[in-house]
Design a protein around this motif. Sequence first.
Motif, mmCIF file in Angstrom:
data_model
loop_
_atom_site.group_PDB
_atom_site.id
_atom_site.type_symbol
_atom_site.label_atom_id
_atom_site.label_comp_id
_atom_site.label_asym_id
_atom_site.label_seq_id
_atom_site.Cartn_x
_atom_site.Cartn_y
_atom_site.Cartn_z
ATOM 1 N N GLY A 140 3.412 11.307 -3.056
ATOM 2 C CA GLY A 140 2.747 10.918 -4.295
ATOM 3 C C GLY A 140 2.955 9.472 -4.708
ATOM 4 N N SER A 141 3.560 8.676 -3.829
ATOM 5 C CA SER A 141 3.840 7.271 -4.164
ATOM 6 C C SER A 141 2.561 6.455 -4.244
ATOM 7 C CB SER A 141 4.733 6.631 -3.101
ATOM 8 O OG SER A 141 5.978 7.248 -3.061
ATOM 9 N N ASP A 142 2.646 5.400 -5.040
ATOM 10 C CA ASP A 142 1.559 4.435 -5.109
ATOM 11 C C ASP A 142 1.653 3.472 -3.930
ATOM 12 O OD1 ASP A 142 1.021 5.605 -7.544
ATOM 13 O OD2 ASP A 142 1.489 3.818 -8.740
ATOM 14 N N ALA A 143 0.498 2.927 -3.545
ATOM 15 C CA ALA A 143 0.456 1.837 -2.572
ATOM 16 C C ALA A 143 0.350 0.533 -3.351
ATOM 17 C CB ALA A 143 -0.716 1.982 -1.628
ATOM 18 N N LEU A 144 1.172 -0.418 -2.983
ATOM 19 C CA LEU A 144 1.092 -1.758 -3.530
ATOM 20 C C LEU A 144 0.151 -2.545 -2.632
ATOM 21 C CD1 LEU A 144 2.272 -3.622 -5.720
ATOM 22 C CD2 LEU A 144 4.088 -4.181 -4.098
ATOM 23 N N LEU A 145 -0.897 -3.138 -3.209
ATOM 24 C CA LEU A 145 -1.834 -3.976 -2.445
ATOM 25 C C LEU A 145 -1.307 -5.399 -2.472
ATOM 26 C CD1 LEU A 145 -5.124 -2.637 -4.048
ATOM 27 C CD2 LEU A 145 -4.100 -1.936 -1.892
ATOM 28 N N MET A 146 -1.222 -5.995 -1.294
ATOM 29 C CA MET A 146 -0.689 -7.350 -1.203
ATOM 30 C C MET A 146 -1.638 -8.220 -0.377
ATOM 31 S SD MET A 146 3.388 -6.605 -0.678
ATOM 32 C CE MET A 146 3.935 -8.161 -1.401
ATOM 33 N N GLU A 147 -1.615 -9.522 -0.655
ATOM 34 C CA GLU A 147 -2.439 -10.443 0.104
ATOM 35 C C GLU A 147 -1.678 -11.731 0.357
ATOM 36 O OE1 GLU A 147 -6.019 -11.943 -1.762
ATOM 37 O OE2 GLU A 147 -4.925 -12.538 -3.559
ATOM 38 N N LEU A 148 -2.031 -12.348 1.472
ATOM 39 C CA LEU A 148 -1.530 -13.672 1.818
ATOM 40 C C LEU A 148 -2.747 -14.547 2.035
ATOM 41 C CD1 LEU A 148 0.736 -15.658 2.669
ATOM 42 C CD2 LEU A 148 0.387 -14.831 5.020
ATOM 43 N N LEU A 149 -2.876 -15.591 1.227
ATOM 44 C CA LEU A 149 -3.978 -16.518 1.396
ATOM 45 C C LEU A 149 -3.634 -17.475 2.536
ATOM 46 C CD1 LEU A 149 -4.810 -17.285 -2.346
ATOM 47 C CD2 LEU A 149 -5.929 -15.651 -0.789
#
Length: 152
Positions: A140-149
Amino acid sequence: MSPPLPCRITPVEEEDLPWVASVARTAFLDPWTLEMFRDEFRKPETLTCKGSFGGVPAGYIFCARILDEWEILSLAVESAFRRLGTARALLDETVRQARNSSCRRILLEVNEGNAPAIALYEGFGFQAMGRRPGYYPEDGSDALLMELLIHP
C-alpha cells in the motif's frame, strides 16, 4: 567487503535475463517476471546495463527511452554487492548515455519507504515531483515520482 575490481558496466545480454529476474525476486516484493524482462529487453527503445566485479554480475538497470525522456524501469543489486557502488556505477552510465543523447530528463518511481534508494537518487540530483498514492499494492505504499533534468 571490498570489491576485487572496479565495477565494470556492460549491456545486459539475453542470456543474462534469468539472472536479472532472480535479482529482482530478491529485491522487490512484487518483481517483474522473466517474461516481463524478456519483453522489455526486446524493445529497441530499452537501454540495459549490467554491473560486474571481476566478471561476477552484481546489478542491473533497465530504462525506456521515450522521445526525449528516459524512464528508469528497474534497478536492483545482488545483496552481496550492495553498498559497493554498483547502483551508483549503473546510474553514472545511464546519466552519461542520457547526456550524450537528446534526452532532456530521466524519470523514475521509487517506493517512498526506500530511503537508501531515495538518497542515492537525490545524490545524483533527482528531485521529487509528485507521488502516486497506494502505487505498490503489496504493502500500500506510495510511489515517489522523481526526475533529473539533463542539460547537454
